[in-house]
Write a protein that holds these residues in place. Structure first.
Motif, PDB file in Angstrom:
ATOM      1  N   HIS A 232       0.833  -1.203   0.000  1.00 48.22           N
ATOM      2  CA  HIS A 232       0.000   0.000   0.000  1.00 48.22           C
ATOM      3  C   HIS A 232       0.865   1.251   0.000  1.00 48.22           C
ATOM      4  N   PRO A 233       1.637   1.444  -1.047  1.00 52.55           N
ATOM      5  CA  PRO A 233       2.535   2.599  -1.088  1.00 52.55           C
ATOM      6  C   PRO A 233       1.741   3.906  -1.120  1.00 52.55           C
ATOM      7  N   ARG A 234       2.191   4.892  -0.362  1.00 52.11           N
ATOM      8  CA  ARG A 234       1.467   6.168  -0.315  1.00 52.11           C
ATOM      9  C   ARG A 234       2.174   7.248  -1.119  1.00 52.11           C
ATOM     10  N   ALA A 236       4.552   8.976  -4.039  1.00 52.88           N
ATOM     11  CA  ALA A 236       4.758   8.715  -5.470  1.00 52.88           C
ATOM     12  C   ALA A 236       6.053   7.944  -5.726  1.00 52.88           C
ATOM     13  N   THR A 238       7.591   5.864  -3.756  1.00 53.90           N
ATOM     14  CA  THR A 238       7.416   4.474  -3.341  1.00 53.90           C
ATOM     15  C   THR A 238       6.643   3.697  -4.391  1.00 53.90           C
ATOM     16  N   ARG A 239       5.570   4.340  -4.905  1.00 57.55           N
ATOM     17  CA  ARG A 239       4.758   3.676  -5.933  1.00 57.55           C
ATOM     18  C   ARG A 239       5.604   3.346  -7.155  1.00 57.55           C
ATOM     19  N   ARG A 240       6.485   4.296  -7.497  1.00 57.94           N
ATOM     20  CA  ARG A 240       7.333   4.060  -8.668  1.00 57.94           C
ATOM     21  C   ARG A 240       8.261   2.859  -8.423  1.00 57.94           C
ATOM     22  N   LEU A 243       6.161  -0.343  -8.778  1.00 51.96           N
ATOM     23  CA  LEU A 243       5.865  -0.646 -10.181  1.00 51.96           C
ATOM     24  C   LEU A 243       7.113  -1.142 -10.900  1.00 51.96           C
ATOM     25  N   GLU A 250       3.256   2.212 -16.043  1.00 54.27           N
ATOM     26  CA  GLU A 250       2.056   2.846 -15.508  1.00 54.27           C
ATOM     27  C   GLU A 250       1.064   3.214 -16.617  1.00 54.27           C
TER      28      GLU A 250
END
Lengths: 335, 222
Positions: A232-234, A236, A238-240, A243, A250
């Motif tokens: 559950h990355p919050r 940006a 971390t999300r990258r 992915l 994306e």
């Protein structure tokens, strides 16, 4: 074991002053594997070098094993460094010394052991990392993975409480990376060694770390248990990283979702829920159809997890989601 | 014997000159290494971003080295005479030649040492620091052993430079093969003496280079 309080680091003076790390707080407990992930230039190399005082902090306090690194004099700092092992991306072995002499080097620096005791310790360490047969070789005769094992044996020579890993697997191929990470996890388990590792690969964090901190442009943007941050990355950044580790583009993922009909949800299973035949049961009970858009079933350290993106259509979708939520599955409605 | 190939060659004198050259070479090489090695280490350690970074000390040492290296050796030979007399009691012969030879080559060797030390991977020094090594331990345990091939190559280059310097030292009455070549071969047109001395110097240089290369190969582990 390691406590950062408003620790900052800047280089240069006056107009040329650049900030490498903004004031940050961080607590690393004894016996855990703590990962620090960031892109190059994020400040992670600086951060790990603050711990053993190779870089001196510009502000704040940093307590390692009960001593504040920022105020130690040279002698005390050297004594502390002997209780902290460190391994490096490029191994940094002495090319002029044999494998055994490399491992013996920190013991000789520390003094206090006679030759026989050093030899016995070196033999035990090489056995531990599986390199007994290579004791008389020079580093140039070894493969990358073997060199890093020598580095690990050397770092463990003085029985450290903490092991710092500076991109320790970044120069290794995937298979060798796996075996080195396996060794690190084993050392953590069997010796209770606290490990701090920095990396730019989420995969490394996923495989061995208990907790992780994400560093972006000198700031700590997110930290927590690996499963929480990873699933559950919050932020940006971390999300990258997540992915990237899933090799997902994306833009492409967005197009795929746009084409799907119905309600799109992301389900995250953790631990035992991963193995239960839940989805089929829920679908039958609520009469919904589901279409799997993307998914991954894997492990975070020792915990199995699954993450599926589904499109639900027909039947009672709300009931289905309620039932999934009740069964310990994290449900996020994407659209 | 007048029509013999080497009519003017006095072999006994050649033997004496060879011995003198070897003595000058050995003595001044040993002293240059003893003086130049610590100087080179200090130049390196006090440099930018190094273990004992000391800008003022580094600049002062660097300037001293540059001054000594910019004085033409032939001038140094003469300028040094009073100093040499107080140091070894004479400015003549093998003993009189060694002080100017050392002052002429030690700074040169120090630069070669500094360069060899810079070739050592910074990561290795960082690893030593992380292990809690003192600066002295870093130097003796890691820096010098890692730079050994480069240092040995530097000693070889210095030894060969010294061979030609010993020839010049003939100007201040040092003796040796170079002196013989100048006095007999050049000034008295005794070409045969010239040929023999130069041939011997050539052999000396060849042997030095070969031995140096062998040792470098033996100590190289990279």
């Amino acid at each position: 074991m390691i406590t950062f309080r408003s620790v900052s680091k800047a280089y240069g003076e006056g107009a040329a002053r650049t900030t490498a790390l903004h004031p940050l707080d961080l607590d690393i407990s004894a016996g855990e594997v703590f990962g620090i992930i960031g892109h190059s230039g994020a400040g992670k190399s600086t951060l790990i070098r603050l711990i053993n005082g190779i870089e001196r902090a510009s502000g704040g306090s940093l307590v390692v094993d009960g001593e504040d690194v920022t105020t130690l004099d040279d002698d005390r700092l050297r004594a502390l460094r002997r209780r902290i092992g460190m391994i490096f991306q490029h191994f940094n072995l002495l090319s002029s010394k044999t494998v055994a002499a490399n491992v013996a080097f920190p013991l000789r620096l520390a003094g206090g052991l006679d030759r026989a005791a050093i030899d016995a310790r070196v033999a035990a360490l090489l056995e531990r990392v599986g390199l007994s047969a290579h004791a008389g070789k020079y580093p140039s005769q070894l493969s990358g993975g073997q060199k890093q094992r020598v580095g690990i044996a050397r770092a463990l020579a003085c029985d450290p409480k903490v092991l710092l890993c500076d991109e320790a697997t970044s120069a290794l191929d995937p298979q060798t990376t796996a075996s080195v990470l396996h060794l690190l996890a084993e050392l953590n388990r069997e010796l209770g060694l606290t490990i701090v590792l920095i990396t730019h690969e989420m995969d490394v964090v996923r495989r061995v770390c208990d907790r992780v901190a994400v560093l972006d442009a000198g700031r700590l943007v997110e930290s927590g248990a690996v499963a929480d941050v990873f699933l559950h990355p919050r932020h940006a950044t971390t999300r990258r990283f997540v992915l990237e580790s899933e090799h997902v583009d994306e833009g492409e993922r967005g197009e795929d979702l746009a084409r799907a009909d119905g309600r799109i949800v992301r389900l995250t299973f953790r631990g035992e829920a991963t193995y239960a035949p839940l989805l089929g049961r829920v679908a039958r009970a609520s009469g919904v159809d589901f279409n799997i858009l993307s998914g991954r079933i894997d492990r975070i350290k020792d915990t199995p997890y699954g993450q599926l993106t589904l499109a639900f259509s027909g039947g009672d979708v709300d009931a289905a989601l309620r039932e999934l939520g009740a069964a310990d599955v994290t449900v996020e409605v994407v659209r | 014997m007048d029509d013999a190939l080497f009519a003017n060659v006095d072999w006994q004198e050649i033997a004496q000159a060879t011995l003198d050259t070897l003595l000058m070479l050995g003595g001044s090489l040993a002293a240059s290494v003893l003086l130049g090695l610590p100087l080179g280490v200090l130049l390196f350690l006090t440099g930018r971003r190094q273990l004992l970074e000391q800008r003022a000390v580094h600049l002062a040492l660097s300037f001293l080295v540059n001054v000594l290296r910019s004085v033409p050796f032939i001038i140094l030979l003469i300028v040094m005479i009073p100093f040499t007399v107080t140091l070894v009691g004479t400015s003549l012969g093998v003993a009189g030649a060694i002080p100017p030879l050392v002052i002429g080559t030690a700074p040169f060797f120090a630069r070669l040492v500094e360069t060899a030390l810079r070739e050592v991977d910074r990561g290795i020094l960082e690893a030593c620091q992380a292990m809690g090594a003192t600066t002295r331990q870093v130097v003796t345990g890691a820096l010098l052993p890692e730079a050994l091939p480069g240092i040995v190559a530097g000693i070889t280059v210095t030894a060969i430079a010294l061979v030609s310097y010993t020839a010049m030292a003939g100007v201040i009455g040092a003796g040796g093969l170079g002196d013989l070549a100048v006095r007999f071969g050049y000034q008295r047109f005794q070409t045969d003496v010239m040929v023999v001395t130069v041939a011997l110097l050539l052999v000396l240089v060849q042997v030095l280079q070969m031995v140096g290369d062998r040792i470098v190969a033996k100590v190289s582990r990279r």
